[in-house]
Motif scaffolding. Structure first.
Motif, PDB file in Angstrom:
ATOM      1  N   UNK A 144       0.818  -1.208   0.000  1.00  0.00           N
ATOM      2  CA  UNK A 144       0.000   0.000   0.000  1.00  0.00           C
ATOM      3  C   UNK A 144       0.853   1.260   0.000  1.00  0.00           C
ATOM      4  N   UNK A 145       1.964   1.191  -0.686  1.00  0.00           N
ATOM      5  CA  UNK A 145       2.799   2.378  -0.779  1.00  0.00           C
ATOM      6  C   UNK A 145       2.636   3.037  -2.158  1.00  0.00           C
ATOM      7  N   UNK A 146       2.605   2.207  -3.197  1.00  0.00           N
ATOM      8  CA  UNK A 146       2.415   2.741  -4.540  1.00  0.00           C
ATOM      9  C   UNK A 146       3.623   3.448  -5.101  1.00  0.00           C
ATOM     10  N   UNK A 147       4.803   2.855  -4.915  1.00  0.00           N
ATOM     11  CA  UNK A 147       6.013   3.491  -5.427  1.00  0.00           C
ATOM     12  C   UNK A 147       6.134   3.346  -6.937  1.00  0.00           C
ATOM     13  N   UNK A 148       5.530   2.301  -7.472  1.00  0.00           N
ATOM     14  CA  UNK A 148       5.690   2.013  -8.905  1.00  0.00           C
ATOM     15  C   UNK A 148       4.373   2.123  -9.659  1.00  0.00           C
ATOM     16  N   UNK A 149       4.501   2.366 -10.941  1.00  0.00           N
ATOM     17  CA  UNK A 149       3.336   2.295 -11.822  1.00  0.00           C
ATOM     18  C   UNK A 149       3.856   2.165 -13.245  1.00  0.00           C
ATOM     19  N   UNK A 150       3.008   1.610 -14.137  1.00  0.00           N
ATOM     20  CA  UNK A 150       3.373   1.624 -15.552  1.00  0.00           C
ATOM     21  C   UNK A 150       3.298   3.050 -16.048  1.00  0.00           C
ATOM     22  N   UNK A 151       4.326   3.496 -16.737  1.00  0.00           N
ATOM     23  CA  UNK A 151       4.253   4.822 -17.339  1.00  0.00           C
ATOM     24  C   UNK A 151       4.551   4.702 -18.836  1.00  0.00           C
ATOM     25  N   UNK A 152       4.251   5.735 -19.568  1.00  0.00           N
ATOM     26  CA  UNK A 152       4.416   5.793 -21.031  1.00  0.00           C
ATOM     27  C   UNK A 152       3.519   4.766 -21.727  1.00  0.00           C
ATOM     28  N   UNK A 158      -0.808  10.825  12.969  1.00  0.00           N
ATOM     29  CA  UNK A 158      -1.227  10.060  11.799  1.00  0.00           C
ATOM     30  C   UNK A 158      -0.122   9.086  11.436  1.00  0.00           C
ATOM     31  N   UNK A 159      -0.466   8.139  10.596  1.00  0.00           N
ATOM     32  CA  UNK A 159       0.561   7.194  10.172  1.00  0.00           C
ATOM     33  C   UNK A 159       0.192   6.684   8.810  1.00  0.00           C
ATOM     34  N   UNK A 160       0.944   5.704   8.350  1.00  0.00           N
ATOM     35  CA  UNK A 160       0.668   5.185   7.015  1.00  0.00           C
ATOM     36  C   UNK A 160      -0.714   4.561   6.938  1.00  0.00           C
ATOM     37  N   UNK A 161      -1.158   3.946   8.049  1.00  0.00           N
ATOM     38  CA  UNK A 161      -2.475   3.309   8.033  1.00  0.00           C
ATOM     39  C   UNK A 161      -3.581   4.332   7.799  1.00  0.00           C
ATOM     40  N   UNK A 162      -3.331   5.585   8.184  1.00  0.00           N
ATOM     41  CA  UNK A 162      -4.345   6.629   7.983  1.00  0.00           C
ATOM     42  C   UNK A 162      -4.617   6.883   6.508  1.00  0.00           C
ATOM     43  N   UNK A 163      -3.691   6.450   5.651  1.00  0.00           N
ATOM     44  CA  UNK A 163      -3.848   6.713   4.225  1.00  0.00           C
ATOM     45  C   UNK A 163      -4.643   5.630   3.508  1.00  0.00           C
ATOM     46  N   UNK A 164      -5.040   4.587   4.244  1.00  0.00           N
ATOM     47  CA  UNK A 164      -5.800   3.512   3.610  1.00  0.00           C
ATOM     48  C   UNK A 164      -7.163   4.037   3.173  1.00  0.00           C
ATOM     49  N   UNK A 165      -7.788   3.403   2.180  1.00  0.00           N
ATOM     50  CA  UNK A 165      -9.067   3.901   1.699  1.00  0.00           C
ATOM     51  C   UNK A 165     -10.095   3.970   2.830  1.00  0.00           C
ATOM     52  N   UNK A 166     -10.727   5.099   2.947  1.00  0.00           N
ATOM     53  CA  UNK A 166     -11.766   5.333   3.938  1.00  0.00           C
ATOM     54  C   UNK A 166     -11.316   5.080   5.370  1.00  0.00           C
ATOM     55  N   UNK A 167     -10.029   5.188   5.619  1.00  0.00           N
ATOM     56  CA  UNK A 167      -9.555   5.049   6.992  1.00  0.00           C
ATOM     57  C   UNK A 167      -9.948   6.311   7.761  1.00  0.00           C
TER      58      UNK A 167
END
Lengths: 828, 176
Positions: A162-170, A413-422
């Motif tokens: 649940x960090x999302x460091x990567x994604x397909x680009x181009x 706050x923490x990383x868990x706070x960033x979860x969907x609808x947390x």
């Protein structure tokens, strides 16, 4: 269940299974590159093509197609083999054929499949990619030229971490896995992407070119850092631990590891390990033989036998269960000394007195499987992700995949706070107890309690204790609005299955007995103890904190607790102190006091891996072994008793804690306590509740969750309004994600990412104090003063600062003295 | 009759002896006389260089994996230009059985067998050859081969300009 035919074999599979899963369960291997059992099906690589008769013999991907009744599947016809060869040829069109210089060779899915399908030539020809290799971070090397676009790294980073460091680009031929603005990778470095990469596009830098996969022995063991109890495979060559190896079939976490589990192994073969016993002669520690060192120690212990009150022991919960049992036998049974404690005393009270009084056993009533079955996760302190990262991954999965709601009640706050609808409710530091009591009060007031609550022991006394509590006043004092508290209470009471997660640890003095009892009361009130997907998880900090609680490695008949032992050393009532694996100078509250205590104590023995600041003050230092050098068992915070297996020979002349303690026992009593570790476990299973019926040999690789049983009662817990001091900042301590205790600072991996102590501030506070990120700041409290690097962010609320406790240089216990909140002033 | 049989036997044996006395001998006076072995004779192992003079060995560990007697060991490292090389490379010739599996496994043609079979030493430790002892200044049996020209990576030449590759295409340039 549906029945289908795969390669003329009748297979029964669950109706949610895919063809790939059904075939795998039936022992038919379908080749895959982009599929991982932990991730959602992707269907990108087209290696798993199979023919289904009902679909007119068309080739369909097995990993994304669900099974249907009566399906007739063929996995290896000539047509399919031709198609798979074509897929490999197309992948190899762009993939460099640089296997000899690639670190993944030998452990590469593409290489193995190319060999298996005999793709010796390529019908196609094209230029290779020409991407710049990312060497900029210390742990992960990204060579996108080798990437086969399976997307596993991006998916694991999103779905599980649940960090999302990567994604397909181009797009089209330019498509690649990119990072934020296509810059260098800068993430939490858990290394999950490296573990799932099927080729050599992502490789571990600390392990790069160290050894080939086939040349290593793979030893299954248990991680020696936090209490989650993740199973680990160590890659060993020439009696050195070179890396950790991903095994998707290991443990509840399916081989998933956090940043310190994956990269923090280097402390095992660190150059800083002590290799010989050291004895203080003429004011300095000199190398000595084992015989000499043990003679000195055993003579002192024999001397202390007549006055057991002058003896004390601080034992680390990093030791195995067998070693802890041996400690108990040596100090409590043989020497008659009850001054035995661990984790500064306060870090285990949540279990050893909180849960013990409320539930009848010093453990959590829930297990890890409950996390993903729960409807609502109530997390006390967002730092749970820092203290138990892999449990954090389980929470991510519960929220994102199972749709559980998550409510965080925390001082930051923490990383868990960033979860969907947390939902995150921030209280003032030190107000956690008041918040929990206020939630319970709302449930009582609104009559949302479970019918079972009133018949539970202690209910009326507890209810009476809460009568005087006013929710509005509490809301005022704790900083969370009354409506918000009411909403939390209603959601919690109404959720069919709700789980409370409470991390504990040396960095969290507030998370002790009272808080544990308050959350257990809350769970009992709503009838959530003993139900699947519900209950309370009280998480011990270290790898065997739960084992230490089960074995009662704390004063049980009026002995001194850890902090009293330190005070006793200062006052002179404790004359001999035996420290096994603990590092009180850095981790116990009030460094100055601890240093005075250790200076004053007449005889100090330290048994440790490294010459820690504590060991440096000792009269005798005994070199001990790390978890990779010994056999035994750890009990995880989630209740699993798991085998630790010896991977390498002891470093230098070091000996396992078991052997050292057994030798001392022998020297004092004339005979050893146990013949071997197995005998110790046998005694353990006979004497410790819950361990009955377990046998060392049958624990196997998987381990076994030991049962708990007891009678639950309500225990009144009084909560005071949190202290405040105007004009000062509230300092809270805790764990940093990359570190665990004071051990991980000897590991190269964690130190590359998080090398030094810091203090984290809110942007507004930083602005008003004119401090910018990276500045050296002075922190002053009534206990002491310290200079630390400032880290400015938006995680903390205004008026609160945070500092991790792991670092020996500039340790935060210079300014803290064991209270949940320390009021400090910060200046340049 | 036994006497006749015995005499016949002696004469038969002596006939073979006398026949060979007048033939050219098959033995040679080693070490004064030496025979040149066949070019593919399998003896002392060398590490060759590519046509540009670079070390061919990339320390991929395949030879040590293929070795049936475990006599090859090495440690790989990375040079600044991205070339992978052996930090140290060691063959224990006292253990080597000259089977040639290492040379067969080598993907870069670095490790090769030579016909030099005379490697006796008084001290067995002298039979442990280090990288300096093994490395030669030529390409051995296939002097023109350079692994990096076929690997698809940009170490000896930019990517896309190697033997079996097409030069890079600007895909945006194909747009109308």
């Amino acid at each position: 269940m549906v029945t289908l035919t795969i390669d003329d074999k009748q297979v029964t599979a669950s109706k949610n299974a895919t063809i790939y899963e059904a075939a795998k369960a039936a022992g038919i291997q379908i080749p895959v590159i982009c599929h991982d059992k932990k991730l959602n099906p992707f269907g990108g690589c087209r290696m798993c093509l199979v023919e289904v008769e009902q679909m007119k013999g068309r080739q369909i991907p097995a990993c994304t197609t669900p099974v249907t009744e009566g399906m007739i599947v063929r996995t290896t016809t000539d047509e399919i083999i031709k198609a798979r060869k074509m897929v490999l040829e197309l992948l190899l069109l762009k993939h460099p054929i640089d296997c000899p210089v690639c670190d993944a060779a030998g452990d590469c899915d593409l290489q193995n499949l190319t060999y298996e399908y005999k793709v010796n030539t390529n019908r196609f020809q094209d230029e290779k990619f020409n991407w710049k290799i990312d060497y900029e971070n210390p742990l992960i090397e990204r060579d996108m030229n080798r990437c086969v676009h399976c997307g596993k790294c991006a998916r694991i980073c999103d779905e599980i971490v649940s960090y999302g460091a990567y994604s397909f680009i181009n797009r089209g031929i330019n498509a690649k896995i990119g990072t934020e603005y296509d810059g260098p990778l800068n993430c939490e470095f858990c290394g999950s992407c490296v573990s799932v990469c099927p080729v050599g596009a992502l490789v571990s830098r600390p392990f790069k070119f160290k050894a080939r996969w086939w040349a290593m022995n793979k030893v299954k063991t248990v991680c020696g850092y936090c209490g989650t109890g993740c199973q680990l495979t160590l890659g060993v060559k020439d009696s050195k631990v070179l890396t950790t190896i991903y095994d998707e079939n290991q443990g509840f976490h399916n081989g998933q590891l956090c940043t310190r589990g994956r990269w923090g192994y280097q402390f095992i073969n660190s150059d800083k390990r002590i290799t010989t016993p050291l004895v203080k002669k003429n004011g300095s520690l000199q190398p000595a033989t084992w015989e000499e060192a043990l003679n000195v120690v055993s003579a002192k212990l024999k001397e202390a036998k007549s006055t057991p009150d002058s003896l004390a022991a601080l034992v680390s919960p990093r030791l195995t269960n067998e070693e802890l049992l041996l400690t108990r036998k040596l100090f409590k049974d043989l020497l008659g000394c009850d001054n035995v404690d661990h984790s500064a005393g306060y870090a285990h009270t949540a279990l050893t007195s909180g849960a013990k009084e409320s539930l009848g056993y010093p453990a959590s009533p829930s297990v890890v499987a409950d996390v993903q079955k729960s409807d609502l996760l109530l997390v006390i302190n967002a730092d749970l992700y820092q203290t138990h990262p892999v449990l954090g991954f389980e929470i991510n999965l519960a929220v994102k995949r199972q749709g559980s709601a998550i409510q965080i009640v925390s001082d930051k706050k923490g990383k868990l706070s960033k979860l969907p609808e947390a939902k995150t409710s921030i209280y003032k530091p030190g107000a956690e107890l008041l918040v929990i009591n206020a939630i319970a009060k709302v449930i009582l007031d609104e009559n949302l309690l479970d019918s079972s609550a009133q018949s539970t022991g202690g209910f009326s006394a507890w209810q009476k204790g809460l009568e005087s509590l006013s929710v509005d006043q509490a809301a005022d004092q704790c900083g969370i609005a009354a409506d918000e508290i009411k909403a939390i209470a209603r959601n919690y009471a109404k959720a069919e299955k709700a789980l409370i997660l409470l991390p504990t640890g040396m960095g969290y003095p507030g998370h002790g007995k009272e808080l544990a009892q308050a959350v257990i009361n809350l769970a009992l009130l709503t009838g959530k103890v003993g139900k699947e997907g519900s209950g309370v998880l009280i998480l011990g900090e270290k790898n065997n904190s739960q084992g230490a609680a089960d074995l009662s490695i704390h004063p049980t008949s009026g002995g001194k607790s850890a902090l009293d032992i330190i005070a006793g050393c200062v006052s002179g009532s404790i004359k001999t102190l035996y420290v096994a694996g603990e590092n009180p100078v850095v981790s116990y509250p009030n460094r100055k006091l601890v240093e005075t205590a250790l200076e004053k104590v007449e005889f100090l023995v330290v048994q440790d891996l490294f010459l820690t600041p504590t060991a440096a003050m000792a009269d005798v230092v005994l070199p001990a072994c790390s978890f990779a050098e010994k056999d035994g068992t750890f009990t995880s915070a989630l209740g699993a008793v798991q085998r630790v297996n010896r991977a390498i020979n002891p470093v230098g002349e070091s000996r396992s804690d078991f052997r050292i303690l057994n030798d001392l026992y022998n020297a004092v009593s004339g005979q050893p306590a146990f013949t071997d570790v197995k005998a110790a476990f046998q005694e353990l299973s006979g004497t410790v509740a819950g361990y009955a019926g377990l046998s060392y040999d049958t624990l196997g690789d998987e381990g076994s969750v030991r049962p708990v049983s007891g009678t639950a009662t309500f225990v009144p817990v009084a909560a005071a309004a949190p202290a405040t001091e105007s004009g000062k900042l509230a300092l809270v301590t805790g764990s940093a994600l990359n570190h665990s205790g004071t051990l991980s600072v000897y590991g190269e991996g964690p130190m590359l990412v998080c090398p030094e102590a810091y203090v984290e501030l809110n942007r507004e506070d930083a602005k008003s104090l004119s401090i910018s990120d990276g500045d050296q700041v002075a922190i002053k409290s009534s206990t002491g003063e310290l200079r630390l690097k400032a880290k400015v962010g938006s995680r903390l609320p205004k008026g609160v600062v945070f500092a991790p406790y792991h670092f020996a240089d500039a340790s935060i216990n210079t300014v803290t003295a064991g209270s949940a909140v320390t009021f400090v002033t910060i200046g340049k | 009759m036994r006497v006749i049989n015995d005499i016949t036997a002696i004469l038969t044996g002596m006939w073979t002896t006398w026949k060979h006395i007048f033939r050219r001998p098959v033995t040679i006076q080693y070490p004064e006389e030496k025979r040149i072995p066949a070019p593919r004779f399998r003896a002392r192992i060398i590490l060759t260089r590519d046509p540009d003079g670079g070390e061919r060995c990339v320390a991929c560990y395949l030879c040590s994996a293929a070795c049936p007697v475990d006599c090859i060991s090495m440690q790989s490292a990375e040079a600044d230009d991205g070339r992978r090389y052996a930090e140290w490379f060691r063959i224990n010739f006292s253990r080597c059985i000259f089977c040639g599996l290492c040379a067969e496994a080598c993907p870069t043609m670095a490790i090769q067998m030579t016909p030099d079979f005379e490697i006796c030493k008084r001290d067995i430790m002298d039979l442990v050859y280090e990288k300096e002892d093994l490395l030669v200044n030529h390409g051995g049996k296939d002097p023109d081969y350079n692994f990096y020209r076929h690997a698809g990576i940009g170490v000896t030449q930019p990517r896309g300009s190697a033997a079996t590759e097409d030069p890079p295409v600007d895909v945006r340039g194909l747009m109308p």
